[in-house]
Design an enzyme around this catalytic site. Structure first.
Site, PDB file in Angstrom:
ATOM      1  N   ASP A 209       0.916  -1.162   0.065  1.00  0.00           N
ATOM      2  CA  ASP A 209      -0.095  -0.007  -0.067  1.00  0.00           C
ATOM      3  C   ASP A 209       1.108   1.315  -0.050  1.00  0.00           C
ATOM      4  O   ASP A 209       1.833   1.253   0.649  1.00  0.00           O
ATOM      5  CB  ASP A 209      -0.795   0.078   1.256  1.00  0.00           C
ATOM      6  CG  ASP A 209      -1.798   1.024   1.277  1.00  0.00           C
ATOM      7  OD1 ASP A 209      -2.838   1.063   0.632  1.00  0.00           O
ATOM      8  OD2 ASP A 209      -1.710   1.936   2.198  1.00  0.00           O
ATOM      9  N   GLU A 259       1.598  -0.423  -5.023  1.00  0.00           N
ATOM     10  CA  GLU A 259       0.619   0.608  -5.276  1.00  0.00           C
ATOM     11  C   GLU A 259       1.365   1.788  -5.347  1.00  0.00           C
ATOM     12  O   GLU A 259       1.780   2.782  -4.526  1.00  0.00           O
ATOM     13  CB  GLU A 259      -0.432   0.978  -4.170  1.00  0.00           C
ATOM     14  CG  GLU A 259      -1.315   1.901  -4.582  1.00  0.00           C
ATOM     15  CD  GLU A 259      -2.188   2.821  -3.480  1.00  0.00           C
ATOM     16  OE1 GLU A 259      -3.408   3.186  -3.778  1.00  0.00           O
ATOM     17  OE2 GLU A 259      -1.728   2.752  -2.132  1.00  0.00           O
TER      18      GLU A 259
HETATM   19  C1  GLC Z   1      -4.246   3.083  -0.705  1.00  0.00           C
HETATM   20  C2  GLC Z   1      -5.447   2.223  -0.433  1.00  0.00           C
HETATM   21  C3  GLC Z   1      -6.524   3.098   0.096  1.00  0.00           C
HETATM   22  C4  GLC Z   1      -6.189   3.582   1.416  1.00  0.00           C
HETATM   23  C5  GLC Z   1      -4.878   4.655   1.424  1.00  0.00           C
HETATM   24  C6  GLC Z   1      -4.333   4.783   2.941  1.00  0.00           C
HETATM   25  O1  GLC Z   1      -4.455   4.261  -1.464  1.00  0.00           O
HETATM   26  O2  GLC Z   1      -5.739   1.768  -1.685  1.00  0.00           O
HETATM   27  O3  GLC Z   1      -7.902   2.438   0.160  1.00  0.00           O
HETATM   28  O4  GLC Z   1      -7.203   4.442   1.715  1.00  0.00           O
HETATM   29  O5  GLC Z   1      -3.937   3.840   0.785  1.00  0.00           O
HETATM   30  O6  GLC Z   1      -3.830   3.587   3.433  1.00  0.00           O
END
Ligand code: GLC
Length: 534
Positions: A209, A259
Site C-alpha cells: 500500500d 501501489e
Molecule cells: C491506499 C489504499 C486506500 C487507502 C490508502 C491509505 O491508497 O488503496 O484504500 O485509503 O492507501 O492506506
C-alpha cells in the site's frame, strides 16, 4: 520454514489474472451485515469457475476500520469482524486446492492509532524511544500551536495532529493512521518479520500500500509546489527498503505488487528493477479516458517504461478506491481523477456497460497481468450512497464535497431473490445496496450467455487456453482513426472500435469472441471489441 509450493517456482505473475477481494463486501458468512472469510470460503468455486489465477485481499487484519482496514492495529491477527487467523490459513489452503494463489495487502506507511506501538508512544511522552518509531515533533509558533510543516494530506486537510502533551504527529492520511518512521531500524525489522509471517502461511504475494510514500526527508521541510525532490513522495532512499524485501520474497518465491502512483515513467520503473518489486499497478491506464489515441499512447508508454527493467505491465480498470468502470465510461469525462469527483455526475450506464465490455477484451489481450476488482465481472455500476450511510473518511475530510469511495464498495449481489441479494446479511448490510441491485446478481447472469459474467468467463477461459495471450510482444496493425488493432502471438488479433461508426474487420480465419454482437453485415459496431485469429 514452510516448503515452497512447486507451482510457485514459475513466473505465473507475469501474465496472471488477479481478482481483488474487498472482504467486507464480498460475502457475509455469519449474517451480521459485514462480509467475512467464511463467506469468501463458500465462494471459492465461483472464483475457480471464473478462471482467475490469484486473489488479492485488501487488509483483513485487526483494525478499527476507520479507513476500511488500511488502519492496521495488528498485522498478525485477523479482525474478528472477518474471522480468525486459523480461518485465514484454511482459506489460503483451500484456495490453493482450486489452483488460486493468495496475495495479502501490507500497509507499511502507517498503522492504526490503536496499534500497540502508537499507544505506547502516546503514553511514553516526548523524547521517548517509543515516539521515535513515528514522526513526533514540537509545533511551530510561539506556543507550538502551529503544525510542524505545511504538508497537505492525501485525504485533504492537514497531516498533523497535536496530542495533549503538546507534540504533534504526522499522518499523511487520517489522524487515526499515524505514519511510521522508516529511518528507524525497528520499523524495518518489524515489516521484514511481517512479510515472513505471511509468506510462512503460504501466501504467494504481497500488495504494498502507498508504496512510494514510506521515506520522508529527515528535516520534514515545508513543501512548496515543484520542490525537488519531493519531501515524502518517491524519495531515493525507499529503494533500499524494497531491495531488502525482495531478498525475503525470493526465499519464498513470493511476488510483490506495488501501489505506486507516479506520473514519471522513469521514476516509476525504478521500483521494478530486477532486485526490487516484481510488478506495480498501472494507474495511468486506469485513469485514461475512453479514447483510442490516448489509450494507444498509454499502452505504448507502459510497454516502453517496463521494457528496460524487464518487468511485466499490469492492466487495471478499477479498484476499491476509484469510480466503477461502467459508470465512468458512461460519463462525458471518461477518465478518472480523484480531484474532480463530485456528487451527481450523470452517466449513461448502457453506454458505459458496452464500453466496459469492450475494455475487458482490450485489457485481457494486452501483454502482462490483469487485475479485476470484485463486481467488475458483474458490470456493477458505482452506487449512490445516502449521505447518512457514507463511511469513507475521504468524504468527511473533504468537508463533504467528495462523495468518497463507498460507491464502489457496496456488498455483492449473489442471488436476486434472497435477502441482501444473497450477500448473506440477515440485517441491513454495512453499506446499503441500491434498489435495482438484484438485476446484477450472479444467479441472474450465470445462465445468460449475454451477461457480463458470461463474457468474463469466456474471455478468461480463452485467454488461459490459447497460446499467444499474456506475456510477449504486441504489434500494432494499421487501423482507421479511433480504432485500436494489434496482433499478439500465434496469429491472435484484438480490434477495439472507439470510432463511433461501424468498421470492417481485418482478414481473419476465426472470430474467437466479440464484446457485443457484430452488425448483420459482419461489421464491427462502435464501442465493441473482438478477438480474431488470422
Ligand atoms: C491506499 C489504499 C486506500 C487507502 C490508502 C491509505 O491508497 O488503496 O484504500 O485509503 O492507501 O492506506
Amino acid at each position: 520454514m514452510a516448503a515452497v509450493h512447486p507451482s510457485r517456482t514459475d513466473t505465473w505473475w507475469r501474465d496472471a489474472v488477479i481478482y481483488q477481494i474487498y472482504p467486507r463486501s464480498f460475502a457475509d458468512g455469519d449474517g451480521d451485515g459485514t462480509g467475512d472469510l467464511a463467506g469468501i470460503r463458500t465462494h471459492l468455486p465461483y472464483l475457480s469457475e471464473l478462471g482467475v489465477d490469484a486473489v488479492w485481499f485488501t487488509p483483513w487484519y485487526l483494525s478499527p476500520l476507520v479507513d476500511g482496514g488500511y488502519d492496521v492495529a495488528d498485522y498478525r491477527a485477523i479482525d474478528p469482524a472477518f474471522g480468525t487467523l486459523e480461518e485465514a490459513e484454511k482459506l489460503i489452503a483451500e484456495a490453493d486446492e482450486f489452483g488460486i494463489r493468495v496475495i495479502v495487502d501490507i500497509v507499511p506507511n502507517h498503522v492504526s492509532d490503536q496499534h500497540a506501538w502508537f499507544r505506547a508512544a502516546l503514553e511514553a511522552g516526548p523524547g521517548s524511544p517509543e515516539r521515535e518509531r513515528f514522526h513526533f515533533r514540537p509545533g511551530r509558533g510561539e506556543n507550538g500551536e502551529l503544525p510542524p510543516n505545511d504538508w497537505p494530506s492525501q485525504f485533504s486537510g492537514t497531516t498533523w495532529t497535536r496530542v495533549p502533551d503538546g507534540e504533534w504527529y504526522l499522518h499523511l492520511f487520517t489522524p487515526e493512521q499515524p505514519d511510521l518512521n522508516w529511518s528507524h531500524p525497528a520499523v524495518r525489522r518489524e515489516h521484514e518479520d511481517i512479510l515472513r509471517f505471511w509468506f510462512e502461511r503460504g501466501v504467494a504475494g504481497v500488495r504494498i500500500d502507498s508504496a512510494a510514500l514510506l521515506t520522508k526527508h529527515p528535516d520534514l521541510p515545508d513543501f512548496t509546489e515543484g520542490v525537488d525532490p519531493h519531501p515524502y513522495i518517491d524519495q531515493d532512499e525507499i529503494h533500499d527498503i524494497y531491495r531488502s524485501w525482495r531478498a525475503i520474497a525470493d526465499e519464498y518465491d513470493g511476488v510483490f505488487v506495488g501501489e505506486v502512483w507516479l506520473p514519471d515513467a522513469e521514476r516509476f520503473a525504478r521500483y521494478l528493477r530486477p532486485d526490487e518489486l516484481h510488478t506495480a499497478f498501472n494507474f495511468n491506464f486506469l485513469s485514461c479516458p475512453w479514447d483510442a489515441g490516448r489509450l494507444r499512447r498509454t499502452i505504448d508508454d507502459t510497454l516502453a517504461e517496463h521494457a528496460p527493467v524487464h518487468a511485466p505491465a499490469t492492466w487495471v480498470l478499477c479498484n476499491h478506491d476509484v469510480t466503477r468502470t461502467v459508470t465512468r465510461y458512461g460519463r462525458t469525462d471518461t477518465g478518472f481523477d480523484f480531484g474532480t469527483k463530485e456528487f451527481g455526475t450523470p452517466s449513461d450506464l448502457q453506454l458505459g456497460t458496452r464500453r466496459a465490455r469492450a475494455a475487458a477484451l482490450l485489457t485481457l489481450a494486452l501483454p502482462g497481468s490483469v487485475y479485476l476488482y470484485q463486481g467488475e465481472e458483474l458490470g456493477l455500476p458505482e452506487a449512490d450512497i445516502p449521505l447518512d450511510r457514507i463511511q469513507d473518511p475521504m468524504h468527511f475530510r473533504s468537508g463533504g464535497t467528495d462523495p468518497g469511495r463507498d460507491g464502489c464498495r457496496v456488498p455483492l449481489p449473489w442471488a436476486a431473490d434472497e435477502p441482501s441479494c444473497g450477500f448473506g446479511a440477515r440485517t441491513e448490510p454495512w453499506l446499503p445496496q441500491p434498489a435495482d441491485w438484484a438485476r446484477y446478481a450472479v444467479d441472474r447472469q450465470d445462465t445468460d450467455p449475454d451477461s457480463m459474467l458470461s463474457l468474463y468467463r469466456t474471455a478468461l477461459l480463452l485467454r488461459r487456453s490459447t497460446e499467444g495471450f499474456g506475456d510477449g510482444p504486441l504489434t500494432w496493425l494499421p487501423a482507421e482513426d479511433g480504432v485500436l488493432a494489434f496482433a499478439r502471438g500465434n496469429g491472435l488479433v484484438c480490434v477495439v472500435n472507439l470510432s463511433g461508426r461501424s468498421i470492417g474487420l481485418p482478414p481473419h480465419e476465426e472470430l474467437l469472441l466479440a464484446s457485443s454482437p457484430l452488425d448483420s453485415d459482419g461489421r464491427l459496431p462502435g464501442d465493441t471489441a473482438v478477438w480474431l485469429r488470422r
